[in-house]
Enzyme design. Sequence first.
Site, PDB file in Angstrom:
ATOM      1  N   ASN A  53      53.276  45.888  39.977  1.00  0.00           N
ATOM      2  CA  ASN A  53      53.141  46.850  40.932  1.00  0.00           C
ATOM      3  C   ASN A  53      54.545  47.570  40.902  1.00  0.00           C
ATOM      4  OD1 ASN A  53      53.040  48.338  43.396  1.00  0.00           O
ATOM      5  ND2 ASN A  53      52.932  46.717  44.640  1.00  0.00           N
ATOM      6  N   LYS A  97      55.514  50.311  42.313  1.00  0.00           N
ATOM      7  CA  LYS A  97      55.851  50.771  43.536  1.00  0.00           C
ATOM      8  C   LYS A  97      56.452  52.287  43.324  1.00  0.00           C
ATOM      9  CE  LYS A  97      56.500  46.281  45.774  1.00  0.00           C
ATOM     10  NZ  LYS A  97      56.546  45.293  46.685  1.00  0.00           N
ATOM     11  N   HIS A 109      47.388  47.030  50.020  1.00  0.00           N
ATOM     12  CA  HIS A 109      48.755  46.364  49.937  1.00  0.00           C
ATOM     13  C   HIS A 109      49.601  46.230  51.230  1.00  0.00           C
ATOM     14  CE1 HIS A 109      53.014  45.538  48.772  1.00  0.00           C
ATOM     15  NE2 HIS A 109      52.472  45.116  47.699  1.00  0.00           N
ATOM     16  N   GLU A 160      52.408  46.807  52.243  1.00  0.00           N
ATOM     17  CA  GLU A 160      53.284  47.987  52.513  1.00  0.00           C
ATOM     18  C   GLU A 160      52.537  49.206  53.024  1.00  0.00           C
ATOM     19  OE1 GLU A 160      55.273  47.885  48.814  1.00  0.00           O
ATOM     20  OE2 GLU A 160      56.390  46.239  49.601  1.00  0.00           O
ATOM     21  N   GLU A 178      49.343  37.607  49.182  1.00  0.00           N
ATOM     22  CA  GLU A 178      50.888  38.057  49.157  1.00  0.00           C
ATOM     23  C   GLU A 178      51.273  38.041  50.490  1.00  0.00           C
ATOM     24  OE1 GLU A 178      51.913  41.152  45.652  1.00  0.00           O
ATOM     25  OE2 GLU A 178      51.264  42.048  47.414  1.00  0.00           O
ATOM     26  N   GLY A 204      59.356  40.931  48.001  1.00  0.00           N
ATOM     27  CA  GLY A 204      60.710  41.595  47.768  1.00  0.00           C
ATOM     28  C   GLY A 204      61.924  40.920  48.592  1.00  0.00           C
ATOM     29  N   SER A 245      57.925  37.825  45.260  1.00  0.00           N
ATOM     30  CA  SER A 245      58.974  37.312  44.692  1.00  0.00           C
ATOM     31  C   SER A 245      58.686  36.691  43.640  1.00  0.00           C
ATOM     32  CB  SER A 245      59.968  36.602  45.854  1.00  0.00           C
ATOM     33  OG  SER A 245      60.214  37.520  46.636  1.00  0.00           O
ATOM     34  N   GLY A 275      56.081  42.402  41.488  1.00  0.00           N
ATOM     35  CA  GLY A 275      56.795  43.790  41.999  1.00  0.00           C
ATOM     36  C   GLY A 275      57.931  43.722  41.330  1.00  0.00           C
TER      37      GLY A 275
HETATM   38  P1  PGA Z   1      57.827  41.488  44.599  1.00  0.00           P
HETATM   39  O1  PGA Z   1      56.517  42.364  45.100  1.00  0.00           O
HETATM   40  O2  PGA Z   1      57.591  40.633  43.419  1.00  0.00           O
HETATM   41  O3  PGA Z   1      59.179  42.427  44.494  1.00  0.00           O
HETATM   42  O4  PGA Z   1      58.008  40.516  45.739  1.00  0.00           O
HETATM   43  C1  PGA Z   1      55.511  42.117  45.088  1.00  0.00           C
HETATM   44  C2  PGA Z   1      54.337  43.087  45.627  1.00  0.00           C
HETATM   45  O5  PGA Z   1      54.668  43.692  46.497  1.00  0.00           O
HETATM   46  O6  PGA Z   1      53.210  43.291  45.109  1.00  0.00           O
END
Ligand code: PGA
Length: 243
Positions: free
Chosen positions: A6, A8, A92, A94, A162, A168, A205, A226
């Site tokens: 992902n 973003k 997602h 976000e 998630e 993140g 993460s 991510g």
């Molecule tokens: P991250 O993001 O690996 O940076 O924590 C994962 C995601 O939002 O799908």
Amino acid sequence: MILAANWKLNKDPQEAKEFYLEFLEKCPQESWSQFIFFPSAINFETTAECLSSKSISWGLQNTYYQNEGAFTGENSASLAKKYGATHVLVGHSERRQFFGETLKGVALKIKNLQSLGLVPLLCVGESLEERESRKTESVVEEQLRTALEFCDFSKEILLAYEPVWAIGTGKVATPEEAEAVHKFLKTIWNELCPSKNIQILYGGSVKAENSPQLFSQKSIDGFLVGGASLKVDSFLGIMSACL
Ligand code: PGA
């Protein structure tokens, strides 16, 4: 193992192209089918050019439930499909947190994607507050059941767990915490669709260092990544660490 990236709002088309060329050179061809890329929409064409003739899946991070019309700023799933997209990320956290996406809207998006023959990758997960007040199971159960309201169970769908507090932040769920939720989600899925297994990716993460312990859990089928998916070596490192 499924490894989904992902990206973003990262990378311009030149950077995306450089990434794909390096990826194609470094990743053994027999592993290509295990990857799914979700670049930002601006990289749609570059991604189609670099990946569509290969056995590598890709798709958008969000599409609207209508495919054409006066919907300023949205992405069309049918257009993405025309360019070779195979998957779309749906729900997602976000999107839900910053763009007011509702679970009802997520359900309509899944319906549209499945009717086009695209595979939705549905994300669910609880906030830190919900985890601390022991609501994880009820929250992810509601997210799953509502999002699947119009799901066509004869068609393919993927799931990602998630935890919002792990995205993140560098904080990763312990293998046991993640496994418990994956197992719970699989139980609900089996009730809704006893004839078919679901694959559930863990996200939040994930990197090469923490992936083997997570992947050794029975109900974790891969990862949605991510930050660590932005560099070829760190992304491929997750797969090699788990072999
Ligand atoms: P991250 O993001 O690996 O940076 O924590 C994962 C995601 O939002 O799908």
